[in-house]
Write a protein that holds these residues in place. Sequence first.
Motif, PDB file in Angstrom:
ATOM      1  N   UNK A 183     -81.354  26.985  15.680  1.00 53.50           N
ATOM      2  CA  UNK A 183     -82.635  26.302  15.439  1.00 53.50           C
ATOM      3  C   UNK A 183     -83.670  27.240  14.857  1.00 53.50           C
ATOM      4  N   UNK A 184     -83.682  28.473  15.377  1.00 51.69           N
ATOM      5  CA  UNK A 184     -84.700  29.417  14.963  1.00 51.69           C
ATOM      6  C   UNK A 184     -84.332  30.206  13.710  1.00 51.69           C
ATOM      7  N   UNK A 185     -83.209  29.882  13.106  1.00 51.38           N
ATOM      8  CA  UNK A 185     -82.769  30.637  11.931  1.00 51.38           C
ATOM      9  C   UNK A 185     -82.495  32.091  12.246  1.00 51.38           C
ATOM     10  N   UNK A 186     -82.075  32.352  13.480  1.00 47.93           N
ATOM     11  CA  UNK A 186     -81.881  33.738  13.917  1.00 47.93           C
ATOM     12  C   UNK A 186     -80.430  33.996  14.293  1.00 47.93           C
ATOM     13  N   UNK A 187     -79.512  33.405  13.532  1.00 50.18           N
ATOM     14  CA  UNK A 187     -78.097  33.624  13.834  1.00 50.18           C
ATOM     15  C   UNK A 187     -77.729  35.065  13.504  1.00 50.18           C
ATOM     16  N   UNK A 188     -77.131  35.719  14.453  1.00 45.22           N
ATOM     17  CA  UNK A 188     -76.744  37.120  14.316  1.00 45.22           C
ATOM     18  C   UNK A 188     -75.566  37.233  13.350  1.00 45.22           C
ATOM     19  N   UNK A 189     -75.381  38.394  12.746  1.00 52.66           N
ATOM     20  CA  UNK A 189     -74.245  38.505  11.823  1.00 52.66           C
ATOM     21  C   UNK A 189     -72.927  38.738  12.558  1.00 52.66           C
ATOM     22  N   UNK A 190     -72.999  39.122  13.828  1.00 52.43           N
ATOM     23  CA  UNK A 190     -71.757  39.323  14.578  1.00 52.43           C
ATOM     24  C   UNK A 190     -71.959  38.963  16.038  1.00 52.43           C
ATOM     25  N   UNK A 191     -71.034  38.167  16.556  1.00 50.41           N
ATOM     26  CA  UNK A 191     -71.084  37.765  17.967  1.00 50.41           C
ATOM     27  C   UNK A 191     -69.834  38.255  18.680  1.00 50.41           C
ATOM     28  N   UNK A 192     -70.017  38.561  19.955  1.00 58.21           N
ATOM     29  CA  UNK A 192     -68.875  38.845  20.809  1.00 58.21           C
ATOM     30  C   UNK A 192     -68.897  37.809  21.932  1.00 58.21           C
ATOM     31  N   UNK A 193     -67.952  36.879  21.871  1.00 57.02           N
ATOM     32  CA  UNK A 193     -67.834  35.864  22.931  1.00 57.02           C
ATOM     33  C   UNK A 193     -66.885  36.435  23.974  1.00 57.02           C
ATOM     34  N   UNK A 194     -67.423  36.749  25.149  1.00 58.46           N
ATOM     35  CA  UNK A 194     -66.614  37.422  26.156  1.00 58.46           C
ATOM     36  C   UNK A 194     -66.502  36.588  27.424  1.00 58.46           C
ATOM     37  N   UNK A 195     -65.349  36.624  28.049  1.00 55.58           N
ATOM     38  CA  UNK A 195     -65.135  35.894  29.295  1.00 55.58           C
ATOM     39  C   UNK A 195     -63.660  35.637  29.502  1.00 55.58           C
TER      40      UNK A 195
END
Length: 344
Positions: free
Chosen positions: A21-33
């Motif tokens: 929504x805020x146009x602040x999507x990061x260039x890299x995510x780590x989905x952990x769990x």
Amino acid sequence: MTLASVLGQPRAIDALQAALRGGAVHHAYLFAGPEGVGKELAAVGLAQALTCPERPDVGCGTCASCLRVARGLHPDVTWVMPDEERVARGLAGRSDFTGTPSRELRVEQIRDLQERLALRGLESKRKVAIVVSAQTMNVQAQNAFLKTLEEPPSGTTLILVASAMDKLLPTIRSRCSKVHFGPLPVALVAKRVQEERELDAATAELAAVMAGGSLGRAMALDVDALAQRKDVVQAFESLRGEDAVGLLRFAEAHGGSREDAEGALELLVLWTRDVALARAGMEEGLANRDLKDLAVEVASRTSEATLHRRHALLEGARAAIARNGAPRLQLERMLIELFTEAAR
Ligand SMILES: [Zn+2]
């Protein structure tokens, strides 16, 4: 499916939706769990949101683009996973590989990904890469991947999906925005398992408890074994030290294979926990709710020390079978020690 349809992970999903929504999507995510709690579904949902022409930054879940993302067929969403995983998912055959399909993500796969990301997006302005089982990247692959993280191609979002974060280099972890996925609530897993696998409520709940809040694990559990749990528990509780034939029969019935023995032991560990709960007057926490009366009865005639011993012997047999096999022999030994000692 969409990002909003990922159940049981409100914090993770809220954070991703806020970034979109805020146009602040990061260039890299780590989905952990842990395995099987929705990390990969969330990765699909995020990729849909980033590429959907109908509802940009939300994802409609139904347009041609969203459907292709969900099926792994979108040209701008690249999937990378170990060869063994591709075989397990039916995306490749064993004969496609010389030798055994690798369990690790190879450096060549990371280089291929980098080449693909260097090309311009084909359909949407954005490109997404989803790296499944990112923890299986070997050091060489991780070092190659680090270059992409240091100089990310524009318009690209990288999503690392990992069950064990500590296997990733600190330099990789620190360059990703981390999104944590916890175990799912037992009630949620139980409901889904009950619907999908047509189980009765008690069995579904037991499956959810045994799976430790992982829907993936709960779905993979052997339902037939679960359905027989009542018989296993009742037979176990009717064993007596003076009836040696009964002990040997039980070992024979459940020691036919390693899997059978491990399944029975896992059930009995959980059952022992139930008896301990009943002893403490906490019947509402029982996993085997439909065996509540038996749990209360056993609890009334069993000391805490005996329950501890039971638990230790069950776990000991489980470890011995994992180490050396010989399931029937290990079960026999455990039962003789458990019942003949207790009878003294
Ligand atoms: Zn769409």
